[in-house]
Design a protein around this motif. Sequence first.
Motif, PDB file in Angstrom:
ATOM      1  N   ALA A  22     -20.261  -3.618  -2.711  1.00 29.93           N
ATOM      2  CA  ALA A  22     -19.671  -4.839  -2.144  1.00 29.93           C
ATOM      3  C   ALA A  22     -18.298  -5.105  -2.754  1.00 29.93           C
ATOM      4  N   LEU A  23     -18.204  -4.934  -4.071  1.00 29.80           N
ATOM      5  CA  LEU A  23     -16.939  -5.185  -4.759  1.00 29.80           C
ATOM      6  C   LEU A  23     -15.846  -4.257  -4.256  1.00 29.80           C
ATOM      7  N   GLY A  24     -16.181  -2.987  -4.035  1.00 33.96           N
ATOM      8  CA  GLY A  24     -15.206  -2.042  -3.500  1.00 33.96           C
ATOM      9  C   GLY A  24     -14.706  -2.465  -2.126  1.00 33.96           C
ATOM     10  N   THR A  25     -15.621  -2.943  -1.296  1.00 34.90           N
ATOM     11  CA  THR A  25     -15.246  -3.413   0.053  1.00 34.90           C
ATOM     12  C   THR A  25     -14.336  -4.634  -0.020  1.00 34.90           C
ATOM     13  N   PHE A  26     -14.704  -5.609  -0.847  1.00 32.49           N
ATOM     14  CA  PHE A  26     -13.937  -6.845  -0.929  1.00 32.49           C
ATOM     15  C   PHE A  26     -12.544  -6.607  -1.523  1.00 32.49           C
ATOM     16  N   ASP A  27     -12.456  -5.706  -2.495  1.00 30.60           N
ATOM     17  CA  ASP A  27     -11.152  -5.427  -3.108  1.00 30.60           C
ATOM     18  C   ASP A  27     -10.181  -4.847  -2.081  1.00 30.60           C
ATOM     19  N   VAL A  28     -10.680  -4.029  -1.171  1.00 33.38           N
ATOM     20  CA  VAL A  28      -9.832  -3.480  -0.103  1.00 33.38           C
ATOM     21  C   VAL A  28      -9.381  -4.588   0.849  1.00 33.38           C
ATOM     22  N   LEU A  29     -10.311  -5.492   1.163  1.00 33.20           N
ATOM     23  CA  LEU A  29     -10.026  -6.537   2.159  1.00 33.20           C
ATOM     24  C   LEU A  29      -9.163  -7.666   1.617  1.00 33.20           C
ATOM     25  N   LYS A  30      -8.905  -7.709   0.324  1.00 29.74           N
ATOM     26  CA  LYS A  30      -8.047  -8.762  -0.229  1.00 29.74           C
ATOM     27  C   LYS A  30      -6.626  -8.672   0.315  1.00 29.74           C
ATOM     28  N   SER A  31      -6.256  -7.503   0.843  1.00 26.76           N
ATOM     29  CA  SER A  31      -4.920  -7.332   1.437  1.00 26.76           C
ATOM     30  C   SER A  31      -4.963  -7.367   2.961  1.00 26.76           C
ATOM     31  N   SER A  32      -6.041  -7.899   3.529  1.00 25.49           N
ATOM     32  CA  SER A  32      -6.169  -7.988   4.983  1.00 25.49           C
ATOM     33  C   SER A  32      -5.069  -8.860   5.580  1.00 25.49           C
ATOM     34  N   THR A  33      -4.648  -8.518   6.797  1.00 25.86           N
ATOM     35  CA  THR A  33      -3.641  -9.333   7.495  1.00 25.86           C
ATOM     36  C   THR A  33      -4.221 -10.665   7.950  1.00 25.86           C
ATOM     37  N   SER A  34      -5.543 -10.757   8.003  1.00 26.44           N
ATOM     38  CA  SER A  34      -6.199 -12.034   8.318  1.00 26.44           C
ATOM     39  C   SER A  34      -6.346 -12.831   7.029  1.00 26.44           C
ATOM     40  N   LYS A  35      -5.635 -13.948   6.937  1.00 28.11           N
ATOM     41  CA  LYS A  35      -5.697 -14.760   5.719  1.00 28.11           C
ATOM     42  C   LYS A  35      -7.113 -15.261   5.454  1.00 28.11           C
ATOM     43  N   HIS A  36      -7.810 -15.599   6.523  1.00 31.75           N
ATOM     44  CA  HIS A  36      -9.183 -16.104   6.382  1.00 31.75           C
ATOM     45  C   HIS A  36     -10.082 -15.038   5.755  1.00 31.75           C
ATOM     46  N   THR A  37     -10.007 -13.827   6.308  1.00 28.24           N
ATOM     47  CA  THR A  37     -10.832 -12.737   5.779  1.00 28.24           C
ATOM     48  C   THR A  37     -10.420 -12.386   4.359  1.00 28.24           C
ATOM     49  N   ALA A  38      -9.101 -12.312   4.121  1.00 23.20           N
ATOM     50  CA  ALA A  38      -8.598 -11.975   2.781  1.00 23.20           C
ATOM     51  C   ALA A  38      -9.058 -12.999   1.752  1.00 23.20           C
ATOM     52  N   ASN A  39      -9.041 -14.273   2.123  1.00 22.18           N
ATOM     53  CA  ASN A  39      -9.462 -15.317   1.184  1.00 22.18           C
ATOM     54  C   ASN A  39     -10.953 -15.230   0.891  1.00 22.18           C
ATOM     55  N   ASN A  40     -11.753 -15.010   1.935  1.00 21.11           N
ATOM     56  CA  ASN A  40     -13.202 -14.881   1.719  1.00 21.11           C
ATOM     57  C   ASN A  40     -13.528 -13.663   0.848  1.00 21.11           C
ATOM     58  N   ALA A  41     -12.796 -12.566   1.093  1.00 25.87           N
ATOM     59  CA  ALA A  41     -13.006 -11.363   0.278  1.00 25.87           C
ATOM     60  C   ALA A  41     -12.614 -11.623  -1.171  1.00 25.87           C
ATOM     61  N   MET A  42     -11.522 -12.334  -1.361  1.00 24.60           N
ATOM     62  CA  MET A  42     -11.070 -12.668  -2.718  1.00 24.60           C
ATOM     63  C   MET A  42     -12.131 -13.508  -3.443  1.00 24.60           C
ATOM     64  N   LYS A  43     -12.691 -14.472  -2.749  1.00 25.15           N
ATOM     65  CA  LYS A  43     -13.686 -15.347  -3.382  1.00 25.15           C
ATOM     66  C   LYS A  43     -14.915 -14.567  -3.836  1.00 25.15           C
ATOM     67  N   LEU A  44     -15.445 -13.715  -2.958  1.00 21.71           N
ATOM     68  CA  LEU A  44     -16.651 -12.968  -3.325  1.00 21.71           C
ATOM     69  C   LEU A  44     -16.351 -11.896  -4.382  1.00 21.71           C
ATOM     70  N   SER A  45     -15.143 -11.329  -4.324  1.00 16.88           N
ATOM     71  CA  SER A  45     -14.743 -10.360  -5.349  1.00 16.88           C
ATOM     72  C   SER A  45     -14.709 -11.020  -6.725  1.00 16.88           C
ATOM     73  N   LEU A  46     -14.104 -12.209  -6.801  1.00 13.88           N
ATOM     74  CA  LEU A  46     -14.050 -12.941  -8.068  1.00 13.88           C
ATOM     75  C   LEU A  46     -15.446 -13.362  -8.523  1.00 13.88           C
ATOM     76  N   LEU A  47     -16.268 -13.797  -7.571  1.00 14.31           N
ATOM     77  CA  LEU A  47     -17.634 -14.218  -7.900  1.00 14.31           C
ATOM     78  C   LEU A  47     -18.390 -13.085  -8.581  1.00 14.31           C
ATOM     79  N   ILE A  48     -18.322 -11.905  -7.992  1.00 12.37           N
ATOM     80  CA  ILE A  48     -19.062 -10.762  -8.550  1.00 12.37           C
ATOM     81  C   ILE A  48     -18.453 -10.324  -9.882  1.00 12.37           C
ATOM     82  N   ARG A  49     -17.124 -10.176  -9.908  1.00 13.60           N
ATOM     83  CA  ARG A  49     -16.458  -9.639 -11.086  1.00 13.60           C
ATOM     84  C   ARG A  49     -16.651 -10.551 -12.308  1.00 13.60           C
ATOM     85  N   GLU A  50     -16.475 -11.865 -12.094  1.00 13.00           N
ATOM     86  CA  GLU A  50     -16.521 -12.783 -13.228  1.00 13.00           C
ATOM     87  C   GLU A  50     -17.942 -13.062 -13.719  1.00 13.00           C
ATOM     88  N   ASN A  51     -18.930 -12.779 -12.908  1.00 15.29           N
ATOM     89  CA  ASN A  51     -20.298 -13.121 -13.300  1.00 15.29           C
ATOM     90  C   ASN A  51     -21.181 -11.913 -13.566  1.00 15.29           C
TER      91      ASN A  51
END
Length: 625
Positions: free
Chosen positions: A460-489
């Motif tokens: 999941a983390l690998g997927t979200f890290d790729v999507l953090k640069s998505s052209t869709s701001k909504h998708t990029a933001n959601n990916a960033m949130k879940l990436s941080l959630l997993i990484r920090e916890n």
Amino acid sequence: MMTNNCKSIDVKQPINDACRMTFDKYLTIVVSVFMLLVSTLQLSAQEENLANRYFEQGEYEKALSIYLDLYKSNTSPFYYQRITKSYIALDDLDEAISFIKRSRKKSRGLTLQQDVDLVYLYRKMEDDKSAEKETESLINYIAKNPTRAQSVTRLLSEKGLYDISLRAYEAAEKANPNLRLTYQKSMVYAELGQLKEMYNSYVAMVEESSGYLTTVKSLMSRSLSTDPDDEYNEHVKATLLKRIQKTDNNDLVDVLIHVFMHENNYPGALRQAIARDKRSGGNQNQVFSLGRLSVEQGDYQTAFEAFDYIIERKPPSDYADVATVERLKARKLELDKTPKQADYEQLVKDIKRVLNMNDWRWPHSPLALTLAEIDAYVLDNSGDAIKHLKKIQDLPRIPEKLQIESRLLLGDIYLFHGKYTNALLAYTQAEKLAGDQPIGDEAKFRSGRVSYFQADFDYALGTFDVLKSSTSKHTANNAMKLSLLIRENTMLDTSYEAMTRFAQADLKYHRKLYDASLRELRLLSEDFPNHSLQDEILFLKAKIQRDKMLYHDAAMTLENMLDRFPDGILADEALLMLGVIYSKELGKPDKAQNAFEILITDFPNSYYVSEARNRYRELRGDINF
């Protein structure tokens, strides 16, 4: 000067001594003059630098003395302005006026800068008679040279002489009726605080040219309050109505509709749009747009009125089919606010009737998604929901976007019922169909989220890290949130036990198993009281309370979270959610405004700042010039 004997020199013959002496003397004079000139320029530059330094340090007397010496040999506009400003800084206005008058005598013709400066100084000295005399001179000049009006008003505005700028524009228009200076006058009215005249100018601009329509609508949005009872809002609406009745100008109707929409008065906007449509025999485009905007604002009754007007038109409107679709979709959204089983069942019948009458084809086919949502999420009939979605996927000539959306919804329904493999397959099909479109990133995100729910955090983390640069701001933001959630916890918790349990609680939330999710969150908080997930636990709890319409409880949970974790990664989203709850659900605009203000000031780079700023301005009723 060379002697007659040296007037002509044969280059083939040697230069005689007399000619050589004469030439050397001439060369010495030229070099001496050049060196003197260079020396003079260097000295002048040094003096200017010294004067500039004195001026910038506030030592105006010293600066003035040098500038006056320099001005004797070089009447530079820069020296003129520095001398004038120095006299004003020293409060020696009489000397400033004397200097300007001496300077003006040396100039050829009318010097606009000097005339404006004299008006400014006479007014500063409260010598109204002299100020008016100089003003009349300027106005007479504009009357003879109307095309120079903007040059003069620029100088006047720099001195804050806006009332004279207005007289100058009026004189120019009188001298040359073909000049259009209404926009310029509106800006002067704004500076003078004459707001009704400013708005009158905006209306006149639209009457002069349709090219001003977009500009005027933008100016209205920036300056008008969102309060329909505001003095200036009422003035603008009254002025527009009066001019519309007199001229029947459609552009003015467009402005009036825009004002109503700015006030969130969609019924008022719709009345004007329908009235214009009837008068002009229009194509119902604006009425349809207003219907959709009303849905977005949650004003369903106005939306129904708009769509009904279109549906009932005779002969049938080109928008009749899409209006029918949008009306049924709006009914579902209205029911979601106050859900009643019987009303949902009736809506399902109405949607099926429309779909069957039209063979489920475009443009009615989007209703299949609405039907599937009701069956799956409300009536607990996921079997029929899946059949509806697969049916439109097999139909010919269905737009690609709808095909993709149907597969995304199909994946969501499978996930809702715990069928993870089927959900992943549907998301993968949607991603493949979308190709490089932004919606393809959304499909990829949902696939990654399934891995997160199943505790496959590395994938999941690998997927979200790729999507953090998505052209869709909504998708990029959601990916960033879940990436941080997993990484920090998971950094300090190598067993992933707490993170796995939180993902399960999150999954139950997405499946609308609210009580089960709350129970899991309570146990998780008790078992891991010091875990870094505590702020995520509180935030998810608040989301559940909000979705269960327990708004007071949700607000209390968010306040508790922000008190304990004011700088947490979810603080900005929590502030936005808290502000919306206070403003929309609990009727506490002051608390909402405070939440938005903290978000804007403390988290300026947040994804949510733009929405917070818009909501903040709406609550405060900002007027911006």
